[in-house]
Design an enzyme around this catalytic site. Structure first.
Site, PDB file in Angstrom:
ATOM      1  CB  CYS A 101     -11.216  10.498 -10.447  1.00 45.57           C
ATOM      2  SG  CYS A 101     -10.604   8.816 -10.343  1.00 45.57           S
TER       3      CYS A 101
ATOM      4  CG  HIS B   5     -12.661  11.676  -6.476  1.00 44.45           C
ATOM      5  ND1 HIS B   5     -13.462  10.636  -6.872  1.00 44.45           N
ATOM      6  CD2 HIS B   5     -11.386  11.275  -6.689  1.00 44.45           C
ATOM      7  CE1 HIS B   5     -12.711   9.642  -7.317  1.00 44.45           C
ATOM      8  NE2 HIS B   5     -11.443  10.006  -7.205  1.00 44.45           N
TER       9      HIS B   5
ATOM     10  CG  ASN C 174     -11.291   6.292  -6.630  1.00 52.00           C
ATOM     11  OD1 ASN C 174     -12.233   6.705  -7.297  1.00 52.00           O
ATOM     12  ND2 ASN C 174     -10.052   6.736  -6.766  1.00 52.00           N
TER      13      ASN C 174
HETATM   14  O1  UT7 Z   1      -8.921   8.830  -7.936  1.00 56.49           O
HETATM   15  C1  UT7 Z   1      -7.802   9.435  -8.473  1.00 56.49           C
HETATM   16  C2  UT7 Z   1      -6.949   9.914  -7.434  1.00 56.49           C
HETATM   17  N1  UT7 Z   1      -6.259   8.828  -6.773  1.00 56.49           N
HETATM   18  C3  UT7 Z   1      -5.776   9.054  -5.602  1.00 56.49           C
HETATM   19  O2  UT7 Z   1      -5.983  10.134  -5.131  1.00 56.49           O
HETATM   20  C4  UT7 Z   1      -4.908   8.044  -4.928  1.00 56.49           C
HETATM   21  C5  UT7 Z   1      -3.838   8.775  -4.223  1.00 56.49           C
HETATM   22  N2  UT7 Z   1      -2.882   7.936  -3.504  1.00 56.49           N
HETATM   23  C6  UT7 Z   1      -3.204   7.250  -2.395  1.00 56.49           C
HETATM   24  O3  UT7 Z   1      -4.343   7.227  -1.996  1.00 56.49           O
HETATM   25  C7  UT7 Z   1      -2.094   6.558  -1.640  1.00 56.49           C
HETATM   26  O4  UT7 Z   1      -0.852   6.977  -2.149  1.00 56.49           O
HETATM   27  C8  UT7 Z   1      -2.181   5.012  -1.690  1.00 56.49           C
HETATM   28  C9  UT7 Z   1      -3.343   4.551  -0.863  1.00 56.49           C
HETATM   29  C10 UT7 Z   1      -2.326   4.556  -3.129  1.00 56.49           C
HETATM   30  C11 UT7 Z   1      -0.913   4.386  -1.117  1.00 56.49           C
HETATM   31  O5  UT7 Z   1      -0.700   4.858   0.206  1.00 56.49           O
HETATM   32  P1  UT7 Z   1       0.778   5.316   0.648  1.00 56.49           P
HETATM   33  O6  UT7 Z   1       0.683   5.687   2.071  1.00 56.49           O
HETATM   34  O7  UT7 Z   1       1.218   6.361  -0.328  1.00 56.49           O
HETATM   35  O8  UT7 Z   1       1.584   3.965   0.531  1.00 56.49           O
HETATM   36  P2  UT7 Z   1       2.863   3.619  -0.369  1.00 56.49           P
HETATM   37  O9  UT7 Z   1       2.483   3.573  -1.812  1.00 56.49           O
HETATM   38  O10 UT7 Z   1       3.988   4.498   0.009  1.00 56.49           O
HETATM   39  O11 UT7 Z   1       3.164   2.165   0.120  1.00 56.49           O
HETATM   40  C12 UT7 Z   1       3.627   1.926   1.452  1.00 56.49           C
HETATM   41  C13 UT7 Z   1       3.916   0.453   1.618  1.00 56.49           C
HETATM   42  C14 UT7 Z   1       4.802  -0.134   0.539  1.00 56.49           C
HETATM   43  O12 UT7 Z   1       5.671  -1.067   1.162  1.00 56.49           O
HETATM   44  P3  UT7 Z   1       7.213  -0.681   1.472  1.00 56.49           P
HETATM   45  O13 UT7 Z   1       7.796  -0.330   0.152  1.00 56.49           O
HETATM   46  O14 UT7 Z   1       7.120   0.496   2.401  1.00 56.49           O
HETATM   47  O15 UT7 Z   1       7.734  -1.914   2.085  1.00 56.49           O
HETATM   48  C15 UT7 Z   1       3.847  -0.882  -0.351  1.00 56.49           C
HETATM   49  O16 UT7 Z   1       4.440  -1.963  -1.013  1.00 56.49           O
HETATM   50  O17 UT7 Z   1       2.680  -0.288   1.556  1.00 56.49           O
HETATM   51  C16 UT7 Z   1       2.808  -1.365   0.630  1.00 56.49           C
HETATM   52  N3  UT7 Z   1       1.513  -1.600  -0.001  1.00 56.49           N
HETATM   53  C17 UT7 Z   1       0.604  -2.457   0.502  1.00 56.49           C
HETATM   54  N4  UT7 Z   1       0.617  -3.266   1.583  1.00 56.49           N
HETATM   55  C18 UT7 Z   1      -0.488  -3.988   1.816  1.00 56.49           C
HETATM   56  C19 UT7 Z   1       1.013  -1.021  -1.110  1.00 56.49           C
HETATM   57  N5  UT7 Z   1      -0.233  -1.490  -1.344  1.00 56.49           N
HETATM   58  C20 UT7 Z   1      -0.493  -2.381  -0.357  1.00 56.49           C
HETATM   59  C21 UT7 Z   1      -1.618  -3.171  -0.061  1.00 56.49           C
HETATM   60  N6  UT7 Z   1      -1.569  -3.962   1.043  1.00 56.49           N
HETATM   61  N7  UT7 Z   1      -2.747  -3.158  -0.816  1.00 56.49           N
END
Ligand code: UT7
Length: 322
Positions: free
Chosen positions: A113, A249, A279
């Site tokens: 990225c 980004h 992204n």
């Molecule tokens: O380009 C390179 C750089 N990349 C980035 O900068 C990405 C950085 N990270 C992020 O943008 C975020 O961490 C994410 C968008 C990937 C995830 O957001 P989050 O607020 O950190 O969510 P999480 O991973 O803590 O997941 C929260 C909940 C989980 O459920 P439980 O365990 O709380 O029951 C996941 O299973 O959301 C669930 N979940 C989803 N639900 C519906 C994860 N993905 C999905 C989805 N749809 N697509």
């Protein structure tokens, strides 16, 4: 002094747009979750006839047209991608052939990225030292090819596309003149297992799929980006309020907000395309830059800060006067 000046920008997207709602028909997710956690509403996905090199060539042609220069005048192509058409030759050479320019330098850089920032840093150095005079710097990806469509934590986040700039070596005044003013790049390989692809030529012999520990990446992104933005400003003895536009980004709207807040930059000065493009990895910064140039927000003479962070980790920022 000699500076690398942006004389044209361009971008290209696959024909097919995929909304969150359409994605939710085959992935266990919802439009609400994706919008709330990421700000993404739409992404573009390449079909079989669209490749990283075809998107890159489209973006390059648009940038050349905007600059009003012929492809034959390009003596350097630096292309950032994590999704090359082939393991080799470099996708940059495929673009060179498609554009019909020969004999110059053409190679790829791999910094995921942050790839466009790395490519810009390399091209700027080569232009300033006289190795080349007019460069195409391209970020292009077909990230959809390395997504695991069973993994909802990653597959909803990415899209395909390409962005390009034409950079030209020009004599420029020290502070007030146009061109790249400062670039800072970093990497910390200790975090290579937080965002990676689980395959490769010399390990599995397969292409592999994207794996990411999103929460960890998120935290590092905000910290590293704020710090590198401070470094660039510090090097130039400038303050954030002097920047006209922040072109970050486009990984997650919440990362954009957090970074802008740390800089005390109002949201109106931040170019946001993550809602439309998702992204697009190395393509995201030049795609966002071209979007804001073409819609008239970014104007000649303005100060624009580019920044990115990605797998590796790699990260960087560059301040330029358009
Ligand atoms: O380009 C390179 C750089 N990349 C980035 O900068 C990405 C950085 N990270 C992020 O943008 C975020 O961490 C994410 C968008 C990937 C995830 O957001 P989050 O607020 O950190 O969510 P999480 O991973 O803590 O997941 C929260 C909940 C989980 O459920 P439980 O365990 O709380 O029951 C996941 O299973 O959301 C669930 N979940 C989803 N639900 C519906 C994860 N993905 C999905 C989805 N749809 N697509």
């Amino acid at each position: 002094m000699r500076r690398s000046v942006v004389i044209g920008t361009g971008s290209a997207l696959p024909a097919r747009a995929v909304s969150n709602a359409e994605l939710a028909e085959k992935v266990d997710t919802t439009d609400e979750w994706i919008v709330e956690r990421t700000g993404i509403r739409n992404r573009y996905i390449a079909d079989d006839s669209e490749t990283t090199s075809s998107l890159a060539t489209g973006a390059a042609r648009a940038a050349l047209a905007a600059a009003g220069v012929e492809a034959g005048s390009i003596d350097l192509i630096v292309l950032a991608t994590a999704t090359p058409d082939q393991t080799f030759p470099a996708t940059a050479t495929l673009v060179q052939a498609a554009l019909g320019c020969q004999g110059g330098i053409a190679f790829d850089v791999a910094a995921v990225c942050s790839g466009f920032l790395y490519a810009l840093g390399v091209a700027d150095s080569m232009l300033r030292t006289g190795m080349a005079r007019r460069a195409l710097v391209i970020g292009a990806e077909t990230f959809s090819r390395i997504l695991d469509w069973e993994d909802r934590t990653t597959c909803v986040l990415f899209g395909d596309g390409a962005g390009a700039i034409v950079l030209e070596a020009q004599e420029s005044d020290d502070r007030t003149g146009r061109g790249v003013l400062a670039t800072r790049l970093h990497a910390d390989g200790n975090h290579n297992q937080l965002l990676y692809v689980d395959g490769g030529v010399s390990t599995t012999g397969t292409v592999g799929k994207v794996r990411m520990k999103g929460k960890e990446v998120f935290k590092h992104a905000v910290t590293n980006l704020s710090s590198v933005l401070g470094e660039v400003l510090g090097e130039l003895d400038m303050t954030a309020d002097q920047i006209d536009w922040l072109v970050p980004h486009q990984a997650n709207a919440r990362i954009l907000d957090a970074t802008a807040r740390k800089l005390d930059m109002p949201a109106e000065k931040v170019v946001v395309t993550v809602d439309r493009h998702a992204n697009t990895s190395a393509a995201s910064v030049p795609l966002a830059l071209d979007t804001a140039v073409r819609d008239g927000r970014i104007k000649p003479g303005q100060l624009v800060m580019l920044e990115a962070m990605g797998g590796g980790f790699t990260w960087g920022a560059s301040l330029l006067r358009m």
